[in-house]
Design a protein around this motif. Sequence first.
Motif, PDB file in Angstrom:
ATOM      1  N   GLU A   9      12.124  10.783 -14.684  1.00  0.00           N
ATOM      2  CA  GLU A   9      10.702  10.426 -14.743  1.00  0.00           C
ATOM      3  C   GLU A   9      10.509   8.922 -14.526  1.00  0.00           C
ATOM      4  O   GLU A   9       9.601   8.507 -13.820  1.00  0.00           O
ATOM      5  N   LYS A  10      11.374   8.134 -15.130  1.00  0.00           N
ATOM      6  CA  LYS A  10      11.301   6.682 -14.932  1.00  0.00           C
ATOM      7  C   LYS A  10      11.553   6.319 -13.470  1.00  0.00           C
ATOM      8  O   LYS A  10      10.881   5.457 -12.909  1.00  0.00           O
ATOM      9  N   ALA A  11      12.518   6.990 -12.857  1.00  0.00           N
ATOM     10  CA  ALA A  11      12.829   6.728 -11.454  1.00  0.00           C
ATOM     11  C   ALA A  11      11.644   7.110 -10.569  1.00  0.00           C
ATOM     12  O   ALA A  11      11.299   6.376  -9.640  1.00  0.00           O
ATOM     13  N   GLU A  14       9.026   4.471 -10.878  1.00  0.00           N
ATOM     14  CA  GLU A  14       9.426   3.272 -10.147  1.00  0.00           C
ATOM     15  C   GLU A  14       9.213   3.467  -8.649  1.00  0.00           C
ATOM     16  O   GLU A  14       8.723   2.568  -7.968  1.00  0.00           O
ATOM     17  N   ILE A  15       9.544   4.631  -8.134  1.00  0.00           N
ATOM     18  CA  ILE A  15       9.336   4.932  -6.716  1.00  0.00           C
ATOM     19  C   ILE A  15       7.847   4.874  -6.384  1.00  0.00           C
ATOM     20  O   ILE A  15       7.450   4.309  -5.361  1.00  0.00           O
ATOM     21  N   ARG A  16       7.016   5.429  -7.243  1.00  0.00           N
ATOM     22  CA  ARG A  16       5.570   5.414  -7.031  1.00  0.00           C
ATOM     23  C   ARG A  16       5.052   3.976  -6.973  1.00  0.00           C
ATOM     24  O   ARG A  16       4.290   3.617  -6.079  1.00  0.00           O
ATOM     25  N   GLU A  20       3.366   2.048  -3.748  1.00  0.00           N
ATOM     26  CA  GLU A  20       2.065   1.376  -3.835  1.00  0.00           C
ATOM     27  C   GLU A  20       2.182  -0.079  -3.387  1.00  0.00           C
ATOM     28  O   GLU A  20       1.320  -0.585  -2.671  1.00  0.00           O
ATOM     29  N   PHE A  21       3.273  -0.738  -3.799  1.00  0.00           N
ATOM     30  CA  PHE A  21       3.472  -2.127  -3.410  1.00  0.00           C
ATOM     31  C   PHE A  21       3.619  -2.255  -1.895  1.00  0.00           C
ATOM     32  O   PHE A  21       3.010  -3.128  -1.276  1.00  0.00           O
ATOM     33  N   VAL A  22       4.422  -1.387  -1.292  1.00  0.00           N
ATOM     34  CA  VAL A  22       4.641  -1.442   0.152  1.00  0.00           C
ATOM     35  C   VAL A  22       3.311  -1.251   0.887  1.00  0.00           C
ATOM     36  O   VAL A  22       2.993  -2.003   1.818  1.00  0.00           O
ATOM     37  N   GLU A  23       2.525  -0.284   0.465  1.00  0.00           N
ATOM     38  CA  GLU A  23       1.223  -0.049   1.092  1.00  0.00           C
ATOM     39  C   GLU A  23       0.306  -1.258   0.923  1.00  0.00           C
ATOM     40  O   GLU A  23      -0.379  -1.668   1.872  1.00  0.00           O
ATOM     41  N   LEU A  24       0.317  -1.828  -0.261  1.00  0.00           N
ATOM     42  CA  LEU A  24      -0.518  -2.998  -0.545  1.00  0.00           C
ATOM     43  C   LEU A  24      -0.098  -4.181   0.328  1.00  0.00           C
ATOM     44  O   LEU A  24      -0.933  -4.834   0.950  1.00  0.00           O
TER      45      LEU A  24
END
Length: 126
Positions: A9-11, A14-16, A20-24
């Motif tokens: 779940e933590k992984a 982190e992927i999510r 989001e960062f890459v898209e931003l």
Amino acid sequence: MVMVKDQIEKAKEEIRKLQEFVELAESYRPDTPERHIIREYAFHNSMPLVIKNLNKKGILKDGAEIIKKDVIYVLNSKPKDELHRIIQSWYKRKISSNKKQYSGTPKKPRRNRKLALLMALKNDKK
């Protein structure tokens, strides 16, 4: 078994966040020198690369080439958007870890070599 599910779940979280960062970062439109600095830092996480790339592109801040002081000022200024907030946290974490890494016992200041030679000559004359 529960521990493995927690790690998964933590992984996933982190992927999510990374997606989001890459898209931003990819959709970020730099229309000011400050926003160019923010975008470059998001892509490189390196002050020297930010300076080199922006100067190579001919981006000017106040009519002059970008210098380290400009990048530091932007990184430390109040975040104006989400990407700025993220990279500011990276920068602060980076400088914080550098301070810890180099905060051992202070080195003894080196004596001025010329002064040492003059003192030695003065003592020889006595």
